[in-house]
Design an enzyme around this catalytic site. Sequence first.
Site, short mmCIF file in Angstrom:
data_model
loop_
_atom_site.label_atom_id
_atom_site.label_comp_id
_atom_site.label_asym_id
_atom_site.label_seq_id
_atom_site.Cartn_x
_atom_site.Cartn_y
_atom_site.Cartn_z
N THR A 156 41.07 39.40 44.66
CA THR A 156 42.19 40.00 45.41
C THR A 156 43.04 38.92 46.09
OG1 THR A 156 40.69 41.81 45.86
CG2 THR A 156 42.73 41.79 47.12
N HIS A 176 45.28 37.55 43.58
CA HIS A 176 46.42 38.48 43.38
C HIS A 176 47.46 38.30 44.48
CE1 HIS A 176 45.02 40.69 40.01
NE2 HIS A 176 43.95 41.18 40.60
N CYS A 185 38.38 35.65 46.78
CA CYS A 185 38.15 36.87 45.99
C CYS A 185 39.27 37.00 44.95
CB CYS A 185 38.19 38.05 46.95
SG CYS A 185 37.99 39.65 46.19
N HIS A 187 38.23 37.34 53.16
CA HIS A 187 37.26 38.29 53.71
C HIS A 187 35.81 38.03 53.28
CE1 HIS A 187 38.67 39.96 49.84
NE2 HIS A 187 37.38 40.22 49.68
N GLU A 188 35.57 36.98 52.46
CA GLU A 188 34.20 36.71 51.98
C GLU A 188 33.65 35.55 52.80
OE1 GLU A 188 34.29 36.03 47.75
OE2 GLU A 188 35.16 37.98 47.33
#
Length: 337
Positions: free
Chosen positions: A39, A42, A37, A60-61
């Site tokens: 994120t 980041h 992601c 988390h994906e």
Amino acid sequence: MKASLYEGNKTFSVVEKEKEAPKAGDVRVKVAYCGVCGTDVHIYHGMMDQRVSIPETIGHEMSGIIDAVGEGVTEFKVGDKITVRPLDNRLEEASDKGYSHIAKKLKFIGIDSPGAMQQYWNVPAFTLHKLQETTDLKLAALIEPLSVACHDVRMGQLKAGETAVVSGGGPIGLLVAMVAKSKGANVIISEVNELRIKMAEEMGFEVVNPAKTDLVEYVDKKTNGALADVVFEVAGVQASLDITTEVVGIRGRIVLVAIYGEAKPVNLFKFFWKELRLIGARVYEKEDYEESIRLITENNYPFETIITDTKPLEQIQELFESIDTNPNGMKFLVDCQ
Ligand SMILES: NC(=O)c1ccc[n+]([C@@H]2O[C@H](COP(=O)([O-])OP(=O)(O)OC[C@H]3O[C@@H](n4cnc5c(N)ncnc54)[C@H](O)[C@@H]3O)[C@@H](O)[C@H]2O)c1
Ligand SMILES: [Zn+2]
């Protein structure tokens, strides 16, 4: 089992560790794929070191198969194909008004607690969504970002026959465009990156480069002056934000998908003049996941094309390094087995 760890300073390690038995209410998942992601990028760049407890497994994906169930878990069994809705809302309060996906004390699993970029992952059973036998596990790693898109389109109340402008043709923008198409809307993507324009066109989308073509004039012509019914701001830059209030028509809706870290100016006069509505959208709710799982399982849209690279867990460092240098990159997956 193998697990990757974000160590800070743009560094991942891959370590060998013992599989853990799931606690009561938890399951152990054999992780198939985990998408990267924005994120996660980041985090890799060190921009979230205050929030992530280093060293930490992130991600988390994901998609996977249940490998063991803890005490009291009755809805799921070993062998079930699943994905996780990575929202830990156990601290939901009455003041959250039932909106558990944006609860004040919400924790995001894979950022605030260990994530999926490992071979086996223990998670609470309440985060699980069952997939179909026929759901492709690779495509299923897109269910989380696609659920974001399902939520955005639902929040925008987009209907068949309406015109939707999606400003920003990155992974999230393309998924928003696909969901908008699934609703029967006329979709126009606005994107400035030539490689991404080409990709979106190859997926069958109508794409405008607002740096070269007057987007407002273009949409005005296409809609006989009515302009867009819904605009999705998915670029996250001022130029895109500026155009939303111009390209949207009377009583139009602007859905803010991009995350802005600071206050930005918007043309409020246009909200008065055209009776516009600005709609915030944050992650997803249960029904968005259900719609996303249905779309991925039916596989009627070019989801596969969004996945530009897949690398094994052992090469997670190379994978993240390549994200910074690969101009063709869209969605990168980690093969966790
Ligand atoms: N609301 C949520 O819950 C949620 C969830 C996930 C992601 N997001 C946010 O959604 C946004 C998009 O995510 P992404 O992963 O697709 O990001 P991305 O950066 O890959 O995509 C943004 C795209 O916008 C394009 N762009 C830049 N300037 C433009 C302009 N003036 N006009 C049109 N397009 C322009 C870029 O070329 C890029 O392709 C990010 O801000 C992300 O943080 C929000
Ligand atoms: Zn995500």
